[in-house]
Design an enzyme around this catalytic site. Structure first.
Site, mmCIF file in Angstrom:
data_model
loop_
_atom_site.group_PDB
_atom_site.id
_atom_site.type_symbol
_atom_site.label_atom_id
_atom_site.label_comp_id
_atom_site.label_asym_id
_atom_site.label_seq_id
_atom_site.Cartn_x
_atom_site.Cartn_y
_atom_site.Cartn_z
ATOM 1 N N HIS A 210 0.795 -1.227 0.000
ATOM 2 C CA HIS A 210 0.000 0.000 0.000
ATOM 3 C C HIS A 210 0.829 1.279 0.000
ATOM 4 O O HIS A 210 0.297 2.355 -0.105
ATOM 5 C CB HIS A 210 -0.940 0.020 1.202
ATOM 6 C CG HIS A 210 -0.235 0.314 2.494
ATOM 7 N ND1 HIS A 210 0.554 -0.600 3.131
ATOM 8 C CD2 HIS A 210 -0.178 1.440 3.232
ATOM 9 C CE1 HIS A 210 1.055 -0.055 4.224
ATOM 10 N NE2 HIS A 210 0.637 1.179 4.320
HETATM 11 C C1 UD1 Z 1 -2.325 5.472 6.142
HETATM 12 C C2 UD1 Z 1 -1.013 5.820 6.868
HETATM 13 C C3 UD1 Z 1 -0.016 4.680 6.718
HETATM 14 C C4 UD1 Z 1 -0.618 3.357 7.139
HETATM 15 C C5 UD1 Z 1 -1.896 3.136 6.339
HETATM 16 C C6 UD1 Z 1 -2.584 1.856 6.669
HETATM 17 C C7 UD1 Z 1 -0.463 8.199 6.805
HETATM 18 C C8 UD1 Z 1 0.418 9.236 6.202
HETATM 19 N N1 UD1 Z 1 -0.388 6.989 6.272
HETATM 20 O O1 UD1 Z 1 -2.038 5.381 4.754
HETATM 21 O O2 UD1 Z 1 1.097 4.950 7.556
HETATM 22 O O3 UD1 Z 1 0.288 2.325 6.916
HETATM 23 O O4 UD1 Z 1 -2.783 4.231 6.626
HETATM 24 O O5 UD1 Z 1 -3.769 1.742 5.965
HETATM 25 O O6 UD1 Z 1 -1.179 8.491 7.737
HETATM 26 N N2 UD1 Z 1 -9.495 5.156 1.862
HETATM 27 C C9 UD1 Z 1 -10.685 4.478 1.795
HETATM 28 N N3 UD1 Z 1 -11.298 4.162 2.971
HETATM 29 C C10 UD1 Z 1 -10.805 4.516 4.184
HETATM 30 C C11 UD1 Z 1 -9.598 5.219 4.218
HETATM 31 C C12 UD1 Z 1 -8.942 5.522 3.068
HETATM 32 O O7 UD1 Z 1 -11.163 4.140 0.747
HETATM 33 O O8 UD1 Z 1 -11.429 4.203 5.218
HETATM 34 C C13 UD1 Z 1 -8.789 5.455 0.603
HETATM 35 C C14 UD1 Z 1 -8.979 6.847 0.134
HETATM 36 O O9 UD1 Z 1 -9.070 6.813 -1.244
HETATM 37 C C15 UD1 Z 1 -7.705 7.546 0.545
HETATM 38 C C16 UD1 Z 1 -6.688 6.427 0.447
HETATM 39 O O10 UD1 Z 1 -7.407 5.248 0.813
HETATM 40 O O11 UD1 Z 1 -7.435 8.625 -0.270
HETATM 41 C C17 UD1 Z 1 -5.503 6.566 1.334
HETATM 42 O O12 UD1 Z 1 -5.882 6.788 2.699
HETATM 43 P P1 UD1 Z 1 -4.960 7.674 3.653
HETATM 44 O O13 UD1 Z 1 -5.540 7.728 5.025
HETATM 45 O O14 UD1 Z 1 -4.688 8.979 2.978
HETATM 46 O O15 UD1 Z 1 -3.585 6.920 3.690
HETATM 47 P P2 UD1 Z 1 -3.205 5.379 3.684
HETATM 48 O O16 UD1 Z 1 -2.583 5.079 2.363
HETATM 49 O O17 UD1 Z 1 -4.344 4.529 4.130
#
Ligand code: UD1
Length: 366
Positions: A210
């Site tokens: 991821h």
């Molecule tokens: C975040 C953490 C990372 C951790 C990861 C585990 C930061 C900088 N990164 O990254 O350290 O390893 O979580 O998952 O805080 N999304 C959904 N549903 C959700 C949440 C997110 O669909 O409930 C999608 C959205 O499109 C979003 C993308 O996932 O834009 C990324 O989510 P985000 O919280 O920005 O970062 P992660 O890549 O999940």
């Protein structure tokens, strides 16, 4: 009475905060004057990324949900800071306790400290040295304003000392993520795909990817997946897909039918899969700690780690992000030449108890 704000925002926070809540409740039942307020920032919001962890790990409903949702790094940081600041301006707590290295960790620690609320950082002091990772920036910023550090390793202690942190602010307590793992071991259960794919212990691989560095570039992601397919031939490969990765796979139209893509799993099912896997191939940090404790070989598709003890003491090995490194590593694994590994000090299931005892001393003087 002293009240602590417990901050949880994204998936890897939930298993770290759950046992601290348990230990605080135990302390209250013993007559302790510590209380807490659980604050969910809403950084992760899907059931698969958040709600299922609350249910399975027995985390109570948050007292407050900041409902920040997805966004750019700056949008999320700003949104969480503004929302948490409003809460603090209405009613301050005596401590803000943050865990891990996600954006919620950094944003809440800044908002709290600027309003004079001290900050405790669980998993403080770890460093990858990789400034391309948002998590590294979150760690360094958080630790620069943290009052008290609860650390998972001697390396973390050394990093903090080198940064000039006084000894009396560093508490080497172990790993709360492992508290959760050891508590939940008897409850782990097979996911649906176990029967559907006729999986057998030690006869399949688990993959998770991821990190933006691995999944956001088209060619890089495709080459990594192809290398995984080549190196695991003959074994089923289960790949619970993070939403960020799912989006990329969909947009790029990448298809690798040899890999079994499934939705993100809950805690109990994911760790059941990991516990019985032949090996895990991942770019996660937290999973390298869980595989170390479970004694399962772990191949990390990163060039660095903030958790070196998973390599020096555990079952983890840094394979790097060059796909051509995978084949020789998997050949060694299949030849039965992977190291056995041991368990790092204080990763014994009692970390949260230690943390709560120290919090009682710090906040109440008990
Ligand atoms: C975040 C953490 C990372 C951790 C990861 C585990 C930061 C900088 N990164 O990254 O350290 O390893 O979580 O998952 O805080 N999304 C959904 N549903 C959700 C949440 C997110 O669909 O409930 C999608 C959205 O499109 C979003 C993308 O996932 O834009 C990324 O989510 P985000 O919280 O920005 O970062 P992660 O890549 O999940």
């Amino acid at each position: 009475m002293k009240r602590i704000d417990l901050i949880a925002g994204a998936r890897p926070n939930f298993m770290k905060i759950a046992p601290i809540i348990g230990a605080l409740n135990d302390a209250k039942n013993r007559g302790s004057e510590l209380r807490f307020r659980l604050i969910h920032t809403g950084q992760h919001y899907d059931r698969a990324m958040s709600g299922s962890f609350f249910e399975e790990l027995g985390i109570p409903d948050p007292d407050i949900n900041l409902e920040v949702g997805s966004g750019t790094q700056a949008e999320q940081t700003a949104g969480i800071m503004m929302a948490y600041e409003k809460i603090l301006l209405k009613e301050k707590s005596d401590l803000c306790l943050v865990v891990g290295d996600v954006t919620s960790t950094m944003a809440c620690s800044i908002a709290a400290r600027k309003l004079g609320v001290p900050v405790a950082h669980v998993e403080g002091g770890i460093r990858s040295g990789d400034w391309t990772m948002p998590e590294e920036i979150n760690r360094v910023v958080t630790d620069s304003i943290t009052n008290w550090f609860f650390t998972t390793s001697q390396t973390a202690n050394d990093n903090l000392r080198q940064a000039g942190v006084d000894e009396d602010r560093i508490f080497f307590v172990g790993n709360t993520m492992i508290d959760t793992l050891l508590t939940q071991l008897p409850r782990l259960r097979p996911p649906e795909c176990w029967n559907a794919l006729a999986l057998e212990p030690s006869n399949y691989f688990v993959v998770t990817l991821h990190r933006p560095g691995n999944v956001d570039g088209e060619q890089g992601l495709l080459s990594l997946l192809e290398a995984i397919v080549d190196g695991t031939r003959g074994f089923p490969v289960v790949f619970p897909v993070h939403p960020r990765t799912a989006k990329q796979l969909g947009e790029l139209g990448i298809r690798t039918p040899q890999l079994h893509y499934i939705d993100p799993l809950g805690y109990l099912e994911f760790n059941y899969l990991v516990r019985h896997a032949r090996a895990v191939i991942t770019d996660s940090g937290g999973i390298t700690e869980e595989t170390t404790v479970l004694g399962v070989p772990c191949l990390t598709l990163r060039d660095n780690t903030e958790r070196p003890e998973t390599i020096t003491m555990g079952t983890n090995e840094l394979i790097g992000t060059n796909p051509s490194n995978l084949a020789p590593a998997l050949a060694r694994l299949k030849a039965g030449k992977w190291k056995k590994g041991g368990i790092p000090p204080k990763w014994d299931g009692k970390t949260s108890e230690r943390i709560v005892k120290i919090l009682e001393q710090l906040l109440i003087g008990a």
